[in-house]
Design a protein around this motif. Structure first.
Motif, PDB file in Angstrom:
ATOM      1  N   GLN A  13       4.597  -1.579   2.867  1.00 54.80           N
ATOM      2  CA  GLN A  13       4.465  -0.210   3.367  1.00 54.80           C
ATOM      3  C   GLN A  13       5.831   0.372   3.710  1.00 54.80           C
ATOM      4  O   GLN A  13       6.771  -0.382   4.023  1.00 54.80           O
ATOM      5  N   PRO A  14       5.964   1.680   3.665  1.00 53.77           N
ATOM      6  CA  PRO A  14       7.235   2.299   4.087  1.00 53.77           C
ATOM      7  C   PRO A  14       7.630   1.841   5.483  1.00 53.77           C
ATOM      8  O   PRO A  14       6.779   1.736   6.382  1.00 53.77           O
ATOM      9  N   GLY A  16       8.732  -1.127   6.036  1.00 56.61           N
ATOM     10  CA  GLY A  16       8.622  -2.579   6.049  1.00 56.61           C
ATOM     11  C   GLY A  16       9.838  -3.261   5.461  1.00 56.61           C
ATOM     12  O   GLY A  16      10.829  -2.615   5.091  1.00 56.61           O
ATOM     13  N   LYS A  86      11.802   2.369   1.712  1.00 56.68           N
ATOM     14  CA  LYS A  86      11.250   3.690   1.418  1.00 56.68           C
ATOM     15  C   LYS A  86      10.607   3.663   0.037  1.00 56.68           C
ATOM     16  O   LYS A  86      10.946   2.812  -0.793  1.00 56.68           O
ATOM     17  N   PRO A  87       9.726   4.615  -0.235  1.00 54.90           N
ATOM     18  CA  PRO A  87       9.111   4.664  -1.575  1.00 54.90           C
ATOM     19  C   PRO A  87      10.138   4.734  -2.700  1.00 54.90           C
ATOM     20  O   PRO A  87       9.897   4.185  -3.788  1.00 54.90           O
ATOM     21  N   VAL A 119       6.998   0.087  -2.784  1.00 56.87           N
ATOM     22  CA  VAL A 119       6.927   0.575  -1.404  1.00 56.87           C
ATOM     23  C   VAL A 119       5.956   1.746  -1.388  1.00 56.87           C
ATOM     24  O   VAL A 119       6.239   2.808  -1.933  1.00 56.87           O
ATOM     25  N   SER A 120       4.814   1.521  -0.773  1.00 57.75           N
ATOM     26  CA  SER A 120       3.770   2.545  -0.792  1.00 57.75           C
ATOM     27  C   SER A 120       2.809   2.317   0.354  1.00 57.75           C
ATOM     28  O   SER A 120       2.548   1.185   0.761  1.00 57.75           O
ATOM     29  N   SER A 121       2.262   3.423   0.846  1.00 62.31           N
ATOM     30  CA  SER A 121       1.240   3.314   1.891  1.00 62.31           C
ATOM     31  C   SER A 121      -0.146   3.311   1.271  1.00 62.31           C
ATOM     32  O   SER A 121      -1.146   3.222   1.990  1.00 62.31           O
TER      33      SER A 121
END
Length: 121
Positions: A13-14, A16, A86-87, A119-121
Motif C-alpha cells: 500500500q502507499p 508502505g 508511492k504508486p 504500490v496500490s491501495s
C-alpha cells in the motif's frame, strides 16, 4: 549463463515498505559496482541506485531519502530498502552487477530476471 537471483517484490500500500534482495553467485569473484534499475509501464529503464566497491552510493533524485542501497560483500548480495512508497514507484526492478570471475579478469555485466513492485491501495 550467470544470472542474479532477486527476491522481495510484491504488492504494498502507499506509504508502505519493501526490501528487495539480489544474490550474485560465487563465480563472480570480484564485484565492482552493484545497481538497481527499474522499468515502469510505458517508460524507459532507469537507474534507481548504485553502490561501489568502496560503498559509495548514488541515487536517482526521485528516490533520495526514501530508498537505501546496501551490500554484503561476503555474501555477494545487494539490497534495496524502499520506504514511504508511492504508486509512481510501481515498476519491475532489476538487479545489476559489474564484475569479473577472477580478480583482474575481464569485466562483465550481469542482470537479474526482475521483480515486480506494485504500490496500490
Amino acid at each position: 549463463q550467470v544470472q542474479l537471483v532477486e527476491s522481495g517484490g510484491g504488492l504494498v500500500q502507499p506509504g508502505g515498505s519493501l526490501r528487495l534482495s539480489c544474490a550474485a553467485p560465487g563465480s563472480i569473484a570480484s564485484i565492482n559496482s552493484m545497481r538497481w534499475y527499474r522499468r515502469a509501464p510505458g517508460k524507459e529503464r532507469e537507474l534507481v541506485a548504485l553502490i561501489t566497491s568502496g560503498d559509495r552510493t548514488n541515487y536517482a533524485d526521485s528516490v533520495k531519502g526514501r530508498f537505501t542501497i546496501s551490500r554484503d560483500n561476503a555474501k555477494n548480495k545487494v539490497d534495496l530498502q524502499m520506504n514511504s512508497l508511492k504508486p509512481e514507484h510501481t515498476a519491475v526492478y532489476y538487479c545489476n552487477v559489474v564484475g569479473s570471475t577472477w580478480a583482474g579478469g575481464p569485466v562483465s555485466v550481469y542482470w537479474g530476471q526482475g521483480t515486480q513492485v506494485t504500490v496500490s491501495s
